[in-house]
Scaffold this motif. Structure first.
Motif, PDB file in Angstrom:
ATOM      1  N   ARG A 172     -69.821 -72.445  -1.683  1.00  0.00           N
ATOM      2  CA  ARG A 172     -69.286 -71.684  -0.554  1.00  0.00           C
ATOM      3  C   ARG A 172     -69.383 -72.487   0.741  1.00  0.00           C
ATOM      4  NH1 ARG A 172     -71.640 -65.795   0.787  1.00  0.00           N
ATOM      5  NH2 ARG A 172     -71.073 -65.824   2.960  1.00  0.00           N
ATOM      6  N   SER A 173     -70.477 -73.201   0.906  1.00  0.00           N
ATOM      7  CA  SER A 173     -70.652 -73.998   2.122  1.00  0.00           C
ATOM      8  C   SER A 173     -69.623 -75.124   2.180  1.00  0.00           C
ATOM      9  CB  SER A 173     -72.069 -74.566   2.206  1.00  0.00           C
ATOM     10  OG  SER A 173     -72.317 -75.415   1.095  1.00  0.00           O
ATOM     11  N   ARG A 174     -69.259 -75.654   1.028  1.00  0.00           N
ATOM     12  CA  ARG A 174     -68.259 -76.727   0.977  1.00  0.00           C
ATOM     13  C   ARG A 174     -66.902 -76.199   1.447  1.00  0.00           C
ATOM     14  NH1 ARG A 174     -68.338 -79.572  -4.410  1.00  0.00           N
ATOM     15  NH2 ARG A 174     -70.263 -80.343  -3.520  1.00  0.00           N
ATOM     16  N   LYS A 175     -66.569 -74.998   1.007  1.00  0.00           N
ATOM     17  CA  LYS A 175     -65.310 -74.369   1.430  1.00  0.00           C
ATOM     18  C   LYS A 175     -65.292 -74.210   2.937  1.00  0.00           C
ATOM     19  CE  LYS A 175     -65.264 -70.282   1.903  1.00  0.00           C
ATOM     20  NZ  LYS A 175     -65.356 -69.262   2.932  1.00  0.00           N
ATOM     21  N   SER A 176     -66.387 -73.736   3.513  1.00  0.00           N
ATOM     22  CA  SER A 176     -66.474 -73.550   4.967  1.00  0.00           C
ATOM     23  C   SER A 176     -66.343 -74.875   5.701  1.00  0.00           C
ATOM     24  CB  SER A 176     -67.808 -72.900   5.342  1.00  0.00           C
ATOM     25  OG  SER A 176     -67.897 -71.625   4.772  1.00  0.00           O
ATOM     26  N   GLU A 177     -66.994 -75.905   5.182  1.00  0.00           N
ATOM     27  CA  GLU A 177     -66.917 -77.229   5.807  1.00  0.00           C
ATOM     28  C   GLU A 177     -65.497 -77.785   5.745  1.00  0.00           C
ATOM     29  OE1 GLU A 177     -69.848 -79.303   3.533  1.00  0.00           O
ATOM     30  OE2 GLU A 177     -71.475 -78.802   4.933  1.00  0.00           O
ATOM     31  N   ILE A 178     -64.817 -77.564   4.638  1.00  0.00           N
ATOM     32  CA  ILE A 178     -63.432 -78.029   4.481  1.00  0.00           C
ATOM     33  C   ILE A 178     -62.531 -77.316   5.479  1.00  0.00           C
ATOM     34  CG2 ILE A 178     -61.414 -78.055   2.940  1.00  0.00           C
ATOM     35  CD1 ILE A 178     -63.461 -80.076   2.031  1.00  0.00           C
ATOM     36  N   LEU A 179     -62.600 -75.981   5.507  1.00  0.00           N
ATOM     37  CA  LEU A 179     -61.710 -75.209   6.370  1.00  0.00           C
ATOM     38  C   LEU A 179     -61.998 -75.388   7.856  1.00  0.00           C
ATOM     39  CD1 LEU A 179     -61.300 -71.906   4.331  1.00  0.00           C
ATOM     40  CD2 LEU A 179     -59.715 -73.818   4.515  1.00  0.00           C
ATOM     41  N   SER A 180     -63.212 -75.772   8.194  1.00  0.00           N
ATOM     42  CA  SER A 180     -63.536 -76.024   9.602  1.00  0.00           C
ATOM     43  C   SER A 180     -63.215 -77.461  10.005  1.00  0.00           C
ATOM     44  CB  SER A 180     -65.014 -75.730   9.871  1.00  0.00           C
ATOM     45  OG  SER A 180     -65.833 -76.683   9.213  1.00  0.00           O
ATOM     46  N   GLY A 181     -62.901 -78.307   9.025  1.00  0.00           N
ATOM     47  CA  GLY A 181     -62.569 -79.702   9.318  1.00  0.00           C
ATOM     48  C   GLY A 181     -63.774 -80.622   9.361  1.00  0.00           C
ATOM     49  N   LYS A 182     -64.962 -80.115   9.031  1.00  0.00           N
ATOM     50  CA  LYS A 182     -66.174 -80.937   9.051  1.00  0.00           C
ATOM     51  C   LYS A 182     -66.268 -81.859   7.840  1.00  0.00           C
ATOM     52  CE  LYS A 182     -68.879 -77.663  11.722  1.00  0.00           C
ATOM     53  NZ  LYS A 182     -70.002 -76.731  11.712  1.00  0.00           N
ATOM     54  N   ARG A 183     -65.626 -81.461   6.753  1.00  0.00           N
ATOM     55  CA  ARG A 183     -65.657 -82.245   5.522  1.00  0.00           C
ATOM     56  C   ARG A 183     -64.224 -82.506   5.086  1.00  0.00           C
ATOM     57  NH1 ARG A 183     -68.745 -82.461   0.101  1.00  0.00           N
ATOM     58  NH2 ARG A 183     -70.553 -81.773   1.250  1.00  0.00           N
ATOM     59  N   LYS A 184     -63.979 -83.693   4.584  1.00  0.00           N
ATOM     60  CA  LYS A 184     -62.653 -84.062   4.082  1.00  0.00           C
ATOM     61  C   LYS A 184     -62.554 -83.694   2.600  1.00  0.00           C
ATOM     62  CE  LYS A 184     -61.503 -86.003   7.936  1.00  0.00           C
ATOM     63  NZ  LYS A 184     -60.670 -85.316   8.858  1.00  0.00           N
ATOM     64  N   LEU A 185     -61.327 -83.513   2.154  1.00  0.00           N
ATOM     65  CA  LEU A 185     -61.087 -83.225   0.746  1.00  0.00           C
ATOM     66  C   LEU A 185     -61.372 -84.463  -0.099  1.00  0.00           C
ATOM     67  CD1 LEU A 185     -57.693 -81.348   1.101  1.00  0.00           C
ATOM     68  CD2 LEU A 185     -59.854 -80.331   0.379  1.00  0.00           C
ATOM     69  N   SER A 186     -62.040 -84.267  -1.212  1.00  0.00           N
ATOM     70  CA  SER A 186     -62.266 -85.362  -2.153  1.00  0.00           C
ATOM     71  C   SER A 186     -61.084 -85.428  -3.119  1.00  0.00           C
ATOM     72  CB  SER A 186     -63.558 -85.130  -2.938  1.00  0.00           C
ATOM     73  OG  SER A 186     -63.394 -84.031  -3.826  1.00  0.00           O
ATOM     74  N   LEU A 187     -60.988 -86.499  -3.853  1.00  0.00           N
ATOM     75  CA  LEU A 187     -59.916 -86.646  -4.841  1.00  0.00           C
ATOM     76  C   LEU A 187     -59.990 -85.539  -5.885  1.00  0.00           C
ATOM     77  CD1 LEU A 187     -57.527 -88.247  -5.869  1.00  0.00           C
ATOM     78  CD2 LEU A 187     -59.116 -89.757  -7.065  1.00  0.00           C
ATOM     79  N   ASP A 188     -61.183 -85.184  -6.301  1.00  0.00           N
ATOM     80  CA  ASP A 188     -61.357 -84.113  -7.279  1.00  0.00           C
ATOM     81  C   ASP A 188     -60.880 -82.773  -6.713  1.00  0.00           C
ATOM     82  OD1 ASP A 188     -62.318 -83.143  -9.852  1.00  0.00           O
ATOM     83  OD2 ASP A 188     -63.928 -82.169  -8.705  1.00  0.00           O
ATOM     84  N   MET A 189     -61.195 -82.504  -5.447  1.00  0.00           N
ATOM     85  CA  MET A 189     -60.740 -81.263  -4.807  1.00  0.00           C
ATOM     86  C   MET A 189     -59.221 -81.237  -4.705  1.00  0.00           C
ATOM     87  SD  MET A 189     -63.289 -80.845  -1.623  1.00  0.00           S
ATOM     88  CE  MET A 189     -65.035 -81.076  -1.768  1.00  0.00           C
ATOM     89  N   ILE A 190     -58.638 -82.366  -4.339  1.00  0.00           N
ATOM     90  CA  ILE A 190     -57.179 -82.449  -4.224  1.00  0.00           C
ATOM     91  C   ILE A 190     -56.533 -82.146  -5.565  1.00  0.00           C
ATOM     92  CG2 ILE A 190     -55.247 -84.050  -3.853  1.00  0.00           C
ATOM     93  CD1 ILE A 190     -56.982 -85.335  -1.620  1.00  0.00           C
ATOM     94  N   ARG A 191     -57.063 -82.718  -6.622  1.00  0.00           N
ATOM     95  CA  ARG A 191     -56.520 -82.452  -7.957  1.00  0.00           C
ATOM     96  C   ARG A 191     -56.588 -80.970  -8.304  1.00  0.00           C
ATOM     97  NH1 ARG A 191     -59.472 -87.628 -10.320  1.00  0.00           N
ATOM     98  NH2 ARG A 191     -57.764 -89.125 -10.146  1.00  0.00           N
ATOM     99  N   LYS A 192     -57.706 -80.337  -7.990  1.00  0.00           N
ATOM    100  CA  LYS A 192     -57.858 -78.908  -8.280  1.00  0.00           C
ATOM    101  C   LYS A 192     -56.877 -78.078  -7.455  1.00  0.00           C
ATOM    102  CE  LYS A 192     -62.683 -79.129  -9.677  1.00  0.00           C
ATOM    103  NZ  LYS A 192     -64.072 -78.787  -9.316  1.00  0.00           N
ATOM    104  N   LEU A 193     -56.692 -78.423  -6.190  1.00  0.00           N
ATOM    105  CA  LEU A 193     -55.762 -77.685  -5.334  1.00  0.00           C
ATOM    106  C   LEU A 193     -54.323 -77.855  -5.807  1.00  0.00           C
ATOM    107  CD1 LEU A 193     -57.406 -78.476  -1.900  1.00  0.00           C
ATOM    108  CD2 LEU A 193     -57.271 -76.228  -2.997  1.00  0.00           C
ATOM    109  N   VAL A 194     -53.985 -79.041  -6.265  1.00  0.00           N
ATOM    110  CA  VAL A 194     -52.641 -79.277  -6.810  1.00  0.00           C
ATOM    111  C   VAL A 194     -52.441 -78.430  -8.063  1.00  0.00           C
ATOM    112  CG1 VAL A 194     -51.150 -80.990  -7.929  1.00  0.00           C
ATOM    113  CG2 VAL A 194     -52.364 -81.594  -5.824  1.00  0.00           C
ATOM    114  N   ASP A 195     -53.419 -78.440  -8.956  1.00  0.00           N
ATOM    115  CA  ASP A 195     -53.304 -77.720 -10.226  1.00  0.00           C
ATOM    116  C   ASP A 195     -53.352 -76.201 -10.069  1.00  0.00           C
ATOM    117  OD1 ASP A 195     -53.122 -80.093 -11.620  1.00  0.00           O
ATOM    118  OD2 ASP A 195     -55.239 -80.134 -12.183  1.00  0.00           O
ATOM    119  N   GLN A 196     -54.192 -75.713  -9.154  1.00  0.00           N
ATOM    120  CA  GLN A 196     -54.400 -74.268  -9.084  1.00  0.00           C
ATOM    121  C   GLN A 196     -53.635 -73.570  -7.966  1.00  0.00           C
ATOM    122  OE1 GLN A 196     -58.544 -73.173  -9.587  1.00  0.00           O
ATOM    123  NE2 GLN A 196     -58.908 -75.063 -10.723  1.00  0.00           N
TER     124      GLN A 196
END
Length: 119
Positions: free
Chosen positions: A83-107
């Motif tokens: 959950r904290s990772r999601k918050s960091e991503i949406l706030s711009g504090k953390r960048k998307l990883s390649l694994d996250m990008i793959r999951k977002l593309v697939d899902q």
């Protein structure tokens, strides 16, 4: 005879003609349906050159897709992990990883070229 659209007046005329053709019940492969098809291509080319639409940022794309799919931001946690990772991503504090990008593309079916942009 149809020609390449080179200025705003020609663009406006092409839009007007396309609109008129779209109001008719055109037969497939008729002269008018072919004219509409060519006009559409010419209009699209002119718009791509003079009125380009910028791609959304990765964060805009994610938020938009969540809204489209009627998903909450908390459901994004199941895709991205913690959950904290999601918050960091949406706030711009953390960048998307390649694994996250793959999951977002697939899902979420967000194009990878949108997600890999710098933001």
């Amino acid at each position: 005879m149809l020609k390449l659209i080179k200025n705003n007046q020609q663009y406006e005329n092409a839009l007007e003609r396309a609109y008129l053709l779209m109001q008719k019940d055109l037969k497939v492969d008729s002269k008018q349906s072919d004219e509409l098809e060519v006009l559409s291509i010419l209009i699209k080319e002119y718009e791509n050159e003079y009125f380009p639409i910028a791609k959304p940022t990765p964060l805009e794309a994610i938020k938009f897709r969540l809204e489209q799919m009627n998903m909450s931001e908390s459901e994004l946690s199941t895709i991205l992990g913690h959950r904290s990772r999601k918050s960091e991503i949406l706030s711009g504090k953390r960048k998307l990883s390649l694994d996250m990008i793959r999951k977002l593309v697939d899902q979420l079916y967000i194009p990878a070229d949108v997600l890999i942009q710098a933001y």
